[in-house]
Design a protein around this motif. Structure first.
Motif, PDB file in Angstrom:
ATOM      1  N   PHE A   1      43.222  14.308  22.267  1.00  0.00           N
ATOM      2  CA  PHE A   1      42.597  13.338  21.355  1.00  0.00           C
ATOM      3  C   PHE A   1      41.706  14.070  20.335  1.00  0.00           C
ATOM      4  O   PHE A   1      40.495  13.877  20.286  1.00  0.00           O
ATOM      5  CB  PHE A   1      41.761  12.326  22.128  1.00  0.00           C
ATOM      6  N   LEU A   2      42.306  14.884  19.511  1.00  0.00           N
ATOM      7  CA  LEU A   2      41.565  15.807  18.659  1.00  0.00           C
ATOM      8  C   LEU A   2      40.649  15.134  17.650  1.00  0.00           C
ATOM      9  O   LEU A   2      39.645  15.719  17.237  1.00  0.00           O
ATOM     10  CB  LEU A   2      42.558  16.719  17.924  1.00  0.00           C
ATOM     11  N   ALA A   3      40.971  13.902  17.243  1.00  0.00           N
ATOM     12  CA  ALA A   3      40.156  13.230  16.217  1.00  0.00           C
ATOM     13  C   ALA A   3      39.413  12.010  16.743  1.00  0.00           C
ATOM     14  O   ALA A   3      38.662  11.388  15.997  1.00  0.00           O
ATOM     15  CB  ALA A   3      41.054  12.817  15.038  1.00  0.00           C
ATOM     16  N   LEU A   4      39.592  11.668  18.018  1.00  0.00           N
ATOM     17  CA  LEU A   4      39.042  10.424  18.544  1.00  0.00           C
ATOM     18  C   LEU A   4      37.519  10.435  18.538  1.00  0.00           C
ATOM     19  O   LEU A   4      36.882  11.349  19.060  1.00  0.00           O
ATOM     20  CB  LEU A   4      39.549  10.194  19.972  1.00  0.00           C
ATOM     21  N   ARG A   5      36.931   9.378  17.933  1.00  0.00           N
ATOM     22  CA  ARG A   5      35.478   9.229  17.889  1.00  0.00           C
ATOM     23  C   ARG A   5      34.997   8.031  18.706  1.00  0.00           C
ATOM     24  O   ARG A   5      33.938   8.097  19.329  1.00  0.00           O
ATOM     25  CB  ARG A   5      35.014   9.042  16.429  1.00  0.00           C
ATOM     26  N   ASP A   6      35.752   6.912  18.681  1.00  0.00           N
ATOM     27  CA  ASP A   6      35.325   5.672  19.324  1.00  0.00           C
ATOM     28  C   ASP A   6      36.294   5.281  20.433  1.00  0.00           C
ATOM     29  O   ASP A   6      37.511   5.189  20.201  1.00  0.00           O
ATOM     30  CB  ASP A   6      35.259   4.524  18.311  1.00  0.00           C
TER      31      ASP A   6
END
Length: 260
Positions: free
Chosen positions: A161-166
């Motif tokens: 999940f390299l870009a997952l923030r939320d």
């Protein structure tokens, strides 16, 4: 209507012509479609719908689900596995009905997808994370209402999940939510929405290894106002983790509790 950009709250019945005509809306950017599961949907209708969705090269937002509920427990969205080609420019995808054999593999190829939401999919084991973890630009993951069945939900180290923030997990939570080291390392916000059917014995929930979310800034717990015991253990675990981070001068996170 071939210049139409937005089509919402459409309920597809047992009409293959309508399913075919949807594919002629080549400029469509947003589609909100449900399938009437109170009717016996012919396989040809779902085949035509799969072809239509594959033709939507301008589509940015897709909501697809089930209207009504069949008595035989049919998986009305199984046809999604058979899409010839996915709409490559999708940025938001919402799936709101059960589906067999996990999420369609083509979801993992949507390079522009930034938001993925699923409701009532009743996935199990690896099925929940093994496809969306491949999305290179996914920033928000919303998992709601019985989307997972099983006692323990694990974000494994192989799920980058390299870009997952939320990350939002809502509904009837598993007993344990676990984050392995190396998974979801970029997550900054976690929301856990706890709900419980009154007729079911309340099971204590735990959150494990949250120390591996080193960039975490905020955790929100939400539960019914008359059943605050649902979040007791989780809340204590979060406080203990924050205390530990304080002692090691690590980044602490804000804890918010909401009662509904």
């Amino acid at each position: 209507m071939k210049a139409l950009h937005v089509l919402r709250r459409v309920c597809l019945g047992n009409d293959s012509k309508v399913a075919q005509e949807i594919g002629e809306l080549e400029e469509l950017e947003e589609l909100d479609l449900s399938i009437d599961d109170n009717k016996a949907i012919d396989k040809e209708v779902l085949k035509e719908l799969a072809l239509s969705i594959s033709k939507m090269h301008s589509l940015r937002w897709l909501t697809i689900g089930q209207h009504g509920s069949s008595d035989d427990g049919g998986k009305i969205l199984n046809f999604l596995h058979d899409l010839p080609t996915p709409p490559r420019l999708l940025r938001t995808l919402l799936i709101t009905a059960d589906i067999e054999n996990g999420l369609p593999r083509w979801i993992g190829s949507l390079a522009h997808l930034v938001s993925f939401i699923t409701l009532r999919t009743t996935l199990i084991g690896e099925e929940l994370f093994d496809v969306p973890c491949k999305l290179p630009n996914l920033k928000a993951l919303y998992l709601h209402w019985d989307c997972y069945r099983g006692d323990e939900l694990v974000a494994r180290s192989s799920y980058k999940f390299l870009a997952l923030r939320d990350l939002i997990l809502g509904g009837y939570q598993p007993k344990v939510i676990r984050f392995e080291e190396g998974s979801m390392e970029m997550v900054e916000m976690v929301e856990l929405w706890f709900g419980a059917r009154r007729s079911i014995h309340v099971v204590e929930r735990r959150i494990a290894s949250i120390e591996h979310l080193t960039k975490l800034k905020k955790v929100t717990l939400q539960c019914p106002a008359d059943n605050s015991t649902l979040i007791g253990t989780v809340l204590e675990q979060l406080k203990d983790e924050n205390d530990g981070r304080s002692r090691t001068n690590s980044n602490q996170f804000q804890i918010t509790v909401k009662y509904t």
